[in-house]
Write an enzyme that holds these catalytic residues in place. Structure first.
Site, PDB file in Angstrom:
ATOM      1  N   HIS A 194      44.513 -17.366  29.538  1.00  0.00           N
ATOM      2  CA  HIS A 194      44.611 -16.717  30.806  1.00  0.00           C
ATOM      3  C   HIS A 194      44.641 -17.732  32.238  1.00  0.00           C
ATOM      4  CE1 HIS A 194      40.305 -16.480  31.918  1.00  0.00           C
ATOM      5  NE2 HIS A 194      40.062 -16.537  30.487  1.00  0.00           N
ATOM      6  N   ASP A 230      44.064 -16.298  35.194  1.00  0.00           N
ATOM      7  CA  ASP A 230      43.354 -15.887  36.296  1.00  0.00           C
ATOM      8  C   ASP A 230      42.122 -15.993  36.144  1.00  0.00           C
ATOM      9  OD1 ASP A 230      43.083 -14.222  33.815  1.00  0.00           O
ATOM     10  OD2 ASP A 230      42.249 -12.521  34.851  1.00  0.00           O
ATOM     11  N   GLU A 270      42.907 -11.088  32.228  1.00  0.00           N
ATOM     12  CA  GLU A 270      41.988 -11.200  31.491  1.00  0.00           C
ATOM     13  C   GLU A 270      40.533 -11.036  32.123  1.00  0.00           C
ATOM     14  OE1 GLU A 270      38.907 -12.454  28.593  1.00  0.00           O
ATOM     15  OE2 GLU A 270      39.475 -13.278  30.502  1.00  0.00           O
TER      16      GLU A 270
END
Length: 376
Positions: free
Chosen positions: A66, A68, A133
């Protein structure tokens, strides 16, 4: 030797991709993958960026990650700017350095090096990356997996780059995750003047024996792969419009249960509600099922990764399926051959998050060896 993985890590850290925003991280990865001949499928859902990329044919090895990150928190407490990658004392500081932009950089550089050396490798290499996530996850891997299933995509092996290491790189891997179940419990009494307790039912007093037993519930003893199921009360408060000279009419309790594969949602709910009924408590309860526990069926994958870790660290990792949930739980709908391994998690979600630069190179080499053992 560090240049490629370090530079890519820095580029990603310099982007303030606070969940679910990606803000260009994935395009950096996509451009590099396209140069390697990867087919790219962008699967953007509302405010979330996702992509599925693959190259080759045959058994599929998927790298899951991920882009983020969580917010930086109080920037005044940071020694460096959280979104300016900074090198100091052999460490790379910045939000996401450990969770998990460093791992993504190590994955990609490992794949680049592998393909340059073995352009005609057998099997298929793929990436599955999301920008959702750290928060809800509602438009991330959960939905992408459903889309891939509809397209009859197959994943044979999955390596998740979450920061599983604890004290030093290589000391822990995960081949499963606990389930998560939360409860919003309302306990009812009767509101009244605090000077006349015999006339009213105080839900706080009435619930104390129950709450004590709840906090001490034993669901199981755990097993080789999982700790015993645990329960934690996270919040307790009485009704808002209740002054200090009033007995409240309601008490609200929030709690969460992290459970292993020895119990299931129905059994947990039955045990808790039987306890409520034992104490004759008048209540209403709302359950939220966040995640089902899972355990990878692949000892082969675990043994293979263990050899790779030992080769580059001289450490034999322990299996520790503790901690929070991850996107691996969604991939379990496509494959039960999953392993999670990444950087040390000592500073994740904290101020002054960092990774050792040497660990980035070691992780890159471990991922490279992982590909060698699976695809050569």
């Amino acid at each position: 030797m560090h240049t490629n993985v370090l530079n890519l890590s820095k580029k990603l850290i310099n982007i303030s991709s606070i969940s679910p925003r990606d803000l260009g991280c994935q395009e950096i990865l996509i451009k590099r993958l396209q140069l390697l001949g990867f087919f790219i499928e962008r699967i953007n859902l509302k405010d979330t960026k996702n992509f599925w990329a693959y190259r080759g044919k045959g058994k599929t090895v998927t790298f899951l990650g991920h882009t983020d990150v969580v917010p930086a928190g109080s920037t005044r407490k940071w020694k460096t700017s959280p979104f300016v990658a900074t090198i100091k004392d052999g460490k790379l500081f910045g939000r996401g350095s450990a969770d998990m932009k460093g791992s993504i950089a190590a994955m990609l550089i490992a794949v680049e090096n592998f393909i340059k050396k073995f352009p005609n490798h057998k099997g298929r290499i793929s990436f599955l990356i999301t920008s959702d996530e750290e928060t809800s996850g509602k438009n991330g891997i959960r939905k992408v997996v459903s889309i891939l299933k509809e397209k009859k995509e197959v994943i044979d092996f999955c390596l998740v780059g979450e920061p599983t290491s604890e004290k030093i790189l290589g000391d822990c891997v995960k081949n499963g995750r606990r389930g998560s179940l939360s409860a919003d419990l309302m306990i009812y009494g009767t509101q009244g003047h605090i000077a006349y307790p015999k006339l009213f039912l105080n839900p706080i007093h009435n619930s104390i024996p129950f709450l004590l037993d709840l906090s001490n519930l034993i669901f199981d003893k755990g097993n080789l792969f999982f700790e015993p199921t645990s329960i934690q009360i996270s919040k307790i408060f009485s009704e808002k419009n209740c002054t200090l000279n009033m007995i409240p009419g309601e008490l609200r309790v929030f709690f969460n249960i992290r459970f292993n594969t020895l119990v299931n949602k129905k059994k947990i709910i039955r045990i808790v509600e039987n306890l409520l009924n034992k104490y004759l408590i008048k209540y209403s309860i709302f359950w939220t099922y966040h995640a089902k526990p899972f355990l990878s069926s692949s000892n082969f994958l675990l043994n293979l990764l263990t050899k790779c870790i030992y080769k580059h660290t001289n450490i034999i990792p322990k299996i520790k399926n503790n901690g929070g949930t991850s996107d691996a739980r969604f991939i379990f709908n496509l494959t039960d051959k999953i392993i999670e391994f990444g950087l040390p998690n000592l500073t994740i979600h904290k101020v002054n998050e960092y990774v050792y630069i040497n660990d980035l190179l070691k992780l890159q080499n471990i991922y490279y060896s992982f590909l060698e053992k699976l695809l050569l």
